[in-house]
Design a protein around this motif. Structure first.
Motif, PDB file in Angstrom:
ATOM      1  N   THR A 162       0.834  -1.199   0.000  1.00 23.29           N
ATOM      2  CA  THR A 162       0.000   0.000   0.000  1.00 23.29           C
ATOM      3  C   THR A 162       0.869   1.248   0.000  1.00 23.29           C
ATOM      4  O   THR A 162       2.050   1.184   0.348  1.00 23.29           O
ATOM      5  N   ASN A 163       0.312   2.385  -0.391  1.00 23.51           N
ATOM      6  CA  ASN A 163       1.033   3.659  -0.322  1.00 23.51           C
ATOM      7  C   ASN A 163       0.466   4.568   0.762  1.00 23.51           C
ATOM      8  O   ASN A 163       0.740   5.765   0.795  1.00 23.51           O
ATOM      9  N   HIS A 164      -0.368   3.990   1.649  1.00 27.38           N
ATOM     10  CA  HIS A 164      -0.937   4.741   2.763  1.00 27.38           C
ATOM     11  C   HIS A 164      -1.254   3.737   3.865  1.00 27.38           C
ATOM     12  O   HIS A 164      -1.106   2.528   3.673  1.00 27.38           O
ATOM     13  N   CYS A 165      -1.676   4.233   4.994  1.00 23.80           N
ATOM     14  CA  CYS A 165      -2.018   3.313   6.089  1.00 23.80           C
ATOM     15  C   CYS A 165      -3.391   2.709   5.827  1.00 23.80           C
ATOM     16  O   CYS A 165      -4.423   3.271   6.225  1.00 23.80           O
ATOM     17  N   ASN A 166      -3.413   1.585   5.154  1.00 27.52           N
ATOM     18  CA  ASN A 166      -4.687   0.957   4.793  1.00 27.52           C
ATOM     19  C   ASN A 166      -5.367   0.251   5.956  1.00 27.52           C
ATOM     20  O   ASN A 166      -6.479  -0.274   5.806  1.00 27.52           O
ATOM     21  N   ILE A 167      -4.716   0.248   7.118  1.00 30.74           N
ATOM     22  CA  ILE A 167      -5.375  -0.313   8.308  1.00 30.74           C
ATOM     23  C   ILE A 167      -5.728   0.796   9.311  1.00 30.74           C
ATOM     24  O   ILE A 167      -6.174   0.506  10.418  1.00 30.74           O
ATOM     25  N   PRO A 187      -1.033   9.560  10.466  1.00 30.77           N
ATOM     26  CA  PRO A 187      -0.278   8.869   9.409  1.00 30.77           C
ATOM     27  C   PRO A 187      -0.019   9.724   8.177  1.00 30.77           C
ATOM     28  O   PRO A 187      -0.937  10.310   7.608  1.00 30.77           O
ATOM     29  N   GLY A 188       1.259   9.806   7.798  1.00 35.17           N
ATOM     30  CA  GLY A 188       1.655  10.472   6.563  1.00 35.17           C
ATOM     31  C   GLY A 188       1.593  11.978   6.584  1.00 35.17           C
ATOM     32  O   GLY A 188       1.778  12.612   5.540  1.00 35.17           O
ATOM     33  N   LYS A 189       1.368  12.588   7.739  1.00 38.98           N
ATOM     34  CA  LYS A 189       1.189  14.046   7.786  1.00 38.98           C
ATOM     35  C   LYS A 189       2.473  14.810   8.066  1.00 38.98           C
ATOM     36  O   LYS A 189       2.463  16.032   8.082  1.00 38.98           O
ATOM     37  N   ASP A 190       3.572  14.096   8.290  1.00 38.79           N
ATOM     38  CA  ASP A 190       4.870  14.755   8.417  1.00 38.79           C
ATOM     39  C   ASP A 190       5.563  14.641   7.073  1.00 38.79           C
ATOM     40  O   ASP A 190       5.821  13.541   6.587  1.00 38.79           O
ATOM     41  N   ILE A 191       5.876  15.760   6.455  1.00 38.55           N
ATOM     42  CA  ILE A 191       6.418  15.745   5.095  1.00 38.55           C
ATOM     43  C   ILE A 191       7.733  14.982   5.006  1.00 38.55           C
ATOM     44  O   ILE A 191       8.080  14.429   3.961  1.00 38.55           O
ATOM     45  N   ALA A 192       8.472  14.905   6.115  1.00 45.22           N
ATOM     46  CA  ALA A 192       9.766  14.216   6.105  1.00 45.22           C
ATOM     47  C   ALA A 192       9.606  12.699   6.144  1.00 45.22           C
ATOM     48  O   ALA A 192      10.546  11.967   5.817  1.00 45.22           O
TER      49      ALA A 192
END
Length: 431
Positions: A227-232, A286-291
């Motif tokens: 996946t490319n995101h937190c699918n869970i 999830p995924g909200k830190d650009i680094a």
């Protein structure tokens, strides 16, 4: 299945005049046990089930008489004697079966298949999350936890009750928090990392089986390369987060409160919580830190598996050509993604919340399924490197050397005990 490289992946409150160590069986916190420095409980009328052939009370040699933090040299700051279990027996009193066995005499083979979490049936998923909730709400009958406001002072602690799941959180906290005057700990940035977490998962898996009376319970894994995101991170699994990182009310995990979060960054303190301050909820962004907005890929897994040596000097986050350091995520592939972490570490960073702070990370139940996948990758490497060995070097911090006892488990086991054991020997395999 791996995708092509383009995809992203009761309150005791007793103070005793002795120093103390980690996983505390309730029966080993009595005045008699503390005074005699012995953790050899009776099982069916004899210490460690000796008459039943299960084990014996053994005295263990001390590696060092000097320490600056009484968590060092597990368990010798507190106990001199503990149960040594025979053959297929396990547990602090040898009353349990070793992983891979079951039955009244621990001579029946037991095995489960750990499946990928998104492939679970509706019934399997419901059973898994129901079991986690029960573990979070049920006090442990066997264990208590320790709190201390200064681990450099002998006898400076108190015991408290905890739920089955909170005890598990506390175990990770205790082993993962750096020692006083140090940046190192017993479970990370060293060769013990993957094996300590393997034992950690086996421990909570068995505790939940006993709690739910379900021998078939298993911890699924989360394949983050699919996946490319937190699918869970959905309410069907571990919960959606709002703009503040709080988990949605429709998820059972919105009600979970964290532990040991108030002194997370203070060395020398263990799980001290202000009495009048509310407990923190789980936070996840999830995924909200650009680094750290990307997940590990199949290419990252291949890069990790390509390492020929299990670990290399200096046996820390700076080790090169080290499978352990690539798996842990300090050795980052040089590619166009320009990330500061990879693999295991990147998942912790990507989720951007409670799980991102190492000592308290196990408060977020995603920790379980994340580390099950890390364990799966470990097994993949071990299968193709059967001549590899656990390193023995003075550069390795004392708590992670091969003959040091793994913090903080009973019965005592050396850090290198699990190196040549396959997962099938431990009662599980991966789908």
């Amino acid at each position: 299945m791996l995708l092509p490289c383009l995809s992203l992946s009761a309150l005791l409150l007793l103070l005793f005049p002795a120093a103390l160590e980690a996983q505390f069986p309730r029966v080993c916190t009595t005045p008699e046990a503390l005074e005699t420095r012995t953790c050899c409980p009776d099982w069916q009328g004899s210490r460690c089930g000796y008459r039943a052939g299960r084990g014996l009370c053994a005295t263990y040699s001390l590696m060092s008489n000097a320490y600056i933090d009484y968590r060092e040299d597990w368990p010798h700051a507190f106990y001199d004697s503990a149960c040594r279990c025979n053959i297929n027996f396990d547990g602090f009193d040898c009353s349990q079966c070793k992983p891979g066995f079951k039955g009244p005499h621990c001579n029946e083979i037991h095995s489960v298949v750990r499946k990928e979490i998104t492939s679970l049936t509706a019934e399997e998923k419901s059973r898994f999350f129901t079991a986690l909730e029960k573990a979070k709400r049920t006090n442990s009958e066997k264990y208590v936890i320790l709190e201390s406001n200064d681990t450099s002072i002998e006898g400076n602690y108190e015991f408290k009750n905890a739920t089955v799941y909170d005890h598990y959180i506390w175990l990770h906290y205790y082993a993962a928090k750096p020692y006083r005057n140090s940046t190192r700990n017993a479970a990370h940035q060293g060769p013990a990392f993957p094996f300590w977490h393997r034992v950690f998962l086996l421990f909570i898996e068995r505790e939940i089986r006993e709690l739910t009376d379900d021998d078939s319970f298993f911890i699924p894994y989360w394949d983050w390369t699919k996946t490319n995101h937190c699918n869970i991170c959905t309410n069907d699994y571990f919960g959606v987060s709002d703009e503040h990182g709080h988990i949605h009310n429709d998820s059972l995990f919105s009600e979970w409160k964290t532990m040991c979060t108030y002194d997370n960054d203070t060395l020398g303190k263990i799980c001290i919580s202000p009495t009048k301050t509310p407990l923190h909820p789980i936070i996840r962004n999830p995924g909200k830190d650009i680094a750290t907005k990307l997940l590990p890929t199949v290419c990252d897994v291949r890069y990790t598996l390509a390492a020929e040596k299990f670990d290399t000097p200096p046996y820390d986050g700076g080790a090169k050509c080290s499978f352990r350091n690539r798996l842990e995520g300090f050795d980052v592939p040089q590619n166009n993604r320009h990330l500061n972490s990879s693999m295991h570490n990147l998942i912790h960073d990507y989720l951007n919340g409670t799980i991102s702070h190492v000592p308290i990370a196990a408060n977020d139940p995603i920790f379980l399924v994340h580390h099950a996948f890390v364990d799966k990758i470990l097994e993949m490497w071990l299968e193709t490197h059967q001549d590899a060995h656990y390193p023995n070097d003075t550069n390795i911090p004392k708590a992670q050397r091969p003959n040091s006892y793994m913090t903080a488990f009973f019965p005592l086991r050396h850090n290198d005990n699990y190196f040549n054991l396959k997962v099938l020997d431990l009662g599980y395999s991966y789908e």
